[in-house]
Design a protein around this motif. Sequence first.
Motif, PDB file in Angstrom:
ATOM      1  N   ARG A 122     -30.816 -15.384 -25.408  1.00 59.60           N
ATOM      2  CA  ARG A 122     -29.688 -15.961 -26.139  1.00 59.60           C
ATOM      3  C   ARG A 122     -29.173 -17.216 -25.441  1.00 59.60           C
ATOM      4  NH1 ARG A 122     -26.078 -11.033 -26.208  1.00 59.60           N
ATOM      5  NH2 ARG A 122     -24.466 -12.548 -26.647  1.00 59.60           N
ATOM      6  N   LEU A 123     -29.110 -17.180 -24.115  1.00 59.87           N
ATOM      7  CA  LEU A 123     -28.665 -18.352 -23.358  1.00 59.87           C
ATOM      8  C   LEU A 123     -29.674 -19.498 -23.474  1.00 59.87           C
ATOM      9  CD1 LEU A 123     -27.220 -16.545 -20.244  1.00 59.87           C
ATOM     10  CD2 LEU A 123     -25.920 -17.960 -21.852  1.00 59.87           C
ATOM     11  N   ASP A 124     -30.974 -19.172 -23.430  1.00 57.87           N
ATOM     12  CA  ASP A 124     -32.009 -20.194 -23.628  1.00 57.87           C
ATOM     13  C   ASP A 124     -31.853 -20.860 -24.989  1.00 57.87           C
ATOM     14  OD1 ASP A 124     -33.448 -20.109 -21.205  1.00 57.87           O
ATOM     15  OD2 ASP A 124     -34.701 -18.439 -21.897  1.00 57.87           O
ATOM     16  N   LYS A 125     -31.624 -20.058 -26.008  1.00 51.48           N
ATOM     17  CA  LYS A 125     -31.453 -20.588 -27.375  1.00 51.48           C
ATOM     18  C   LYS A 125     -30.228 -21.495 -27.442  1.00 51.48           C
ATOM     19  CE  LYS A 125     -30.878 -19.154 -32.150  1.00 51.48           C
ATOM     20  NZ  LYS A 125     -30.680 -18.045 -33.077  1.00 51.48           N
ATOM     21  N   GLU A 154     -30.001 -25.541 -28.293  1.00 47.55           N
ATOM     22  CA  GLU A 154     -29.120 -26.071 -29.331  1.00 47.55           C
ATOM     23  C   GLU A 154     -28.188 -27.138 -28.774  1.00 47.55           C
ATOM     24  OE1 GLU A 154     -27.101 -22.690 -30.969  1.00 47.55           O
ATOM     25  OE2 GLU A 154     -28.891 -21.981 -32.006  1.00 47.55           O
ATOM     26  N   ASN A 155     -27.768 -26.967 -27.522  1.00 47.61           N
ATOM     27  CA  ASN A 155     -26.869 -27.922 -26.880  1.00 47.61           C
ATOM     28  C   ASN A 155     -27.619 -29.028 -26.140  1.00 47.61           C
ATOM     29  OD1 ASN A 155     -24.407 -26.712 -27.682  1.00 47.61           O
ATOM     30  ND2 ASN A 155     -24.726 -25.109 -26.178  1.00 47.61           N
ATOM     31  N   LYS A 156     -28.956 -29.002 -26.256  1.00 48.49           N
ATOM     32  CA  LYS A 156     -29.825 -30.025 -25.657  1.00 48.49           C
ATOM     33  C   LYS A 156     -29.612 -30.169 -24.146  1.00 48.49           C
ATOM     34  CE  LYS A 156     -30.213 -32.687 -29.941  1.00 48.49           C
ATOM     35  NZ  LYS A 156     -29.804 -31.669 -30.834  1.00 48.49           N
ATOM     36  N   ARG A 157     -29.654 -29.015 -23.463  1.00 46.27           N
ATOM     37  CA  ARG A 157     -29.545 -29.037 -22.010  1.00 46.27           C
ATOM     38  C   ARG A 157     -30.360 -27.887 -21.426  1.00 46.27           C
ATOM     39  NH1 ARG A 157     -23.100 -28.335 -22.179  1.00 46.27           N
ATOM     40  NH2 ARG A 157     -22.983 -26.343 -23.239  1.00 46.27           N
ATOM     41  N   SER A 158     -30.570 -27.926 -20.124  1.00 46.60           N
ATOM     42  CA  SER A 158     -31.333 -26.886 -19.440  1.00 46.60           C
ATOM     43  C   SER A 158     -30.524 -25.592 -19.395  1.00 46.60           C
ATOM     44  CB  SER A 158     -31.650 -27.326 -18.011  1.00 46.60           C
ATOM     45  OG  SER A 158     -30.460 -27.370 -17.243  1.00 46.60           O
ATOM     46  N   LEU A 159     -31.220 -24.499 -19.097  1.00 40.84           N
ATOM     47  CA  LEU A 159     -30.531 -23.218 -18.946  1.00 40.84           C
ATOM     48  C   LEU A 159     -29.498 -23.310 -17.830  1.00 40.84           C
ATOM     49  CD1 LEU A 159     -30.105 -20.235 -19.559  1.00 40.84           C
ATOM     50  CD2 LEU A 159     -32.046 -19.732 -18.057  1.00 40.84           C
ATOM     51  N   ASN A 160     -29.858 -23.930 -16.721  1.00 42.11           N
ATOM     52  CA  ASN A 160     -28.919 -24.082 -15.614  1.00 42.11           C
ATOM     53  C   ASN A 160     -27.674 -24.855 -16.061  1.00 42.11           C
ATOM     54  OD1 ASN A 160     -28.571 -23.783 -12.557  1.00 42.11           O
ATOM     55  ND2 ASN A 160     -28.133 -25.946 -12.907  1.00 42.11           N
ATOM     56  N   ALA A 161     -27.875 -25.969 -16.777  1.00 45.39           N
ATOM     57  CA  ALA A 161     -26.739 -26.771 -17.248  1.00 45.39           C
ATOM     58  C   ALA A 161     -25.880 -25.977 -18.235  1.00 45.39           C
ATOM     59  CB  ALA A 161     -27.235 -28.062 -17.895  1.00 45.39           C
ATOM     60  N   GLU A 162     -26.519 -25.148 -19.064  1.00 46.64           N
ATOM     61  CA  GLU A 162     -25.779 -24.298 -20.007  1.00 46.64           C
ATOM     62  C   GLU A 162     -24.901 -23.304 -19.258  1.00 46.64           C
ATOM     63  OE1 GLU A 162     -24.528 -22.742 -23.725  1.00 46.64           O
ATOM     64  OE2 GLU A 162     -25.574 -24.603 -23.248  1.00 46.64           O
ATOM     65  N   ILE A 195     -23.788 -23.531 -16.150  1.00 44.68           N
ATOM     66  CA  ILE A 195     -22.719 -24.255 -15.452  1.00 44.68           C
ATOM     67  C   ILE A 195     -21.614 -24.635 -16.431  1.00 44.68           C
ATOM     68  CG2 ILE A 195     -22.165 -26.395 -14.199  1.00 44.68           C
ATOM     69  CD1 ILE A 195     -23.701 -24.270 -12.537  1.00 44.68           C
ATOM     70  N   ALA A 196     -21.989 -25.145 -17.610  1.00 45.70           N
ATOM     71  CA  ALA A 196     -20.991 -25.539 -18.613  1.00 45.70           C
ATOM     72  C   ALA A 196     -20.145 -24.346 -19.040  1.00 45.70           C
ATOM     73  CB  ALA A 196     -21.681 -26.173 -19.823  1.00 45.70           C
ATOM     74  N   ARG A 197     -20.804 -23.208 -19.234  1.00 47.69           N
ATOM     75  CA  ARG A 197     -20.062 -22.005 -19.640  1.00 47.69           C
ATOM     76  C   ARG A 197     -19.116 -21.528 -18.539  1.00 47.69           C
ATOM     77  NH1 ARG A 197     -22.289 -18.528 -23.911  1.00 47.69           N
ATOM     78  NH2 ARG A 197     -23.613 -19.858 -25.191  1.00 47.69           N
ATOM     79  N   LEU A 198     -19.583 -21.544 -17.313  1.00 50.09           N
ATOM     80  CA  LEU A 198     -18.723 -21.123 -16.201  1.00 50.09           C
ATOM     81  C   LEU A 198     -17.549 -22.080 -16.027  1.00 50.09           C
ATOM     82  CD1 LEU A 198     -21.459 -20.032 -13.647  1.00 50.09           C
ATOM     83  CD2 LEU A 198     -19.834 -18.542 -14.835  1.00 50.09           C
ATOM     84  N   GLU A 199     -17.825 -23.397 -16.082  1.00 50.05           N
ATOM     85  CA  GLU A 199     -16.745 -24.373 -15.943  1.00 50.05           C
ATOM     86  C   GLU A 199     -15.748 -24.251 -17.083  1.00 50.05           C
ATOM     87  OE1 GLU A 199     -18.788 -28.113 -15.488  1.00 50.05           O
ATOM     88  OE2 GLU A 199     -18.820 -27.911 -13.296  1.00 50.05           O
ATOM     89  N   ALA A 234     -16.386 -28.249 -27.150  1.00 47.70           N
ATOM     90  CA  ALA A 234     -17.804 -28.301 -27.551  1.00 47.70           C
ATOM     91  C   ALA A 234     -18.480 -26.966 -27.263  1.00 47.70           C
ATOM     92  CB  ALA A 234     -18.518 -29.436 -26.837  1.00 47.70           C
ATOM     93  N   HIS A 235     -18.179 -26.400 -26.121  1.00 44.16           N
ATOM     94  CA  HIS A 235     -18.747 -25.098 -25.768  1.00 44.16           C
ATOM     95  C   HIS A 235     -18.265 -24.032 -26.748  1.00 44.16           C
ATOM     96  CE1 HIS A 235     -20.061 -21.621 -23.592  1.00 44.16           C
ATOM     97  NE2 HIS A 235     -18.829 -21.199 -23.510  1.00 44.16           N
TER      98      HIS A 235
END
Length: 135
Positions: free
Chosen positions: A19-22, A26-34, A36-40, A60-61
Motif C-alpha cells: 500500500r505504501l509503495d502504491k 501515486e505521489n511520484k516519490r520513492s518509498l523512503n520519501a513517502e 518521511i513525508a508521512r512521518l513529517e 497534499a499528504h
Amino acid sequence: MSRDIAPFGLRMKADLKERLDKSAKENKRSLNAELIARLESTLANTEKFISAEKAREAAAHARSQIKERILAKCFRDINEGIQVGINDIYLNLSEFRLDEVDEDVFDELVSLAVNKLDELGYEHEFFDASIHVKF
C-alpha cells in the motif's frame, strides 16, 4: 559532503508495504520519501505553529490518504448493498468535505475510486457530495 541522515531498518507486513509503495508511486516519490513525508506530516500536525510550506505538504499528504479512504468507502458501501440485495447505492461523501474544494481538487480526490469503478464496469454519476453507483 556529509550526510545528516541516520540509517534505520524497518520491518512491516507485506500488505502495508504494498500500500505504501502504491501511494509512493501515486505521489511520484520513492518509498523512503513517502515514509518521511508521512512521518513529517504526522509530527507537523502536533506542532502549534507550522510554516505555510509544511501546511501545503501536510494537505497534499492528506489528499493522497483521502483518495484511498474514498475508494475504501465506495467498495464497503457496494458490499453492504450487495448483502441487502440492492443493485445501486448512493455513496455519501460529505464526510470528506468535498464541497469545500475546487473542481480540480475534487476530480483528483475521487479519481482513484472513479478509475476503479470504470475498470470494474460499474456505472456511476455525481450528485453534489455523493456518487450514484449502479451494478
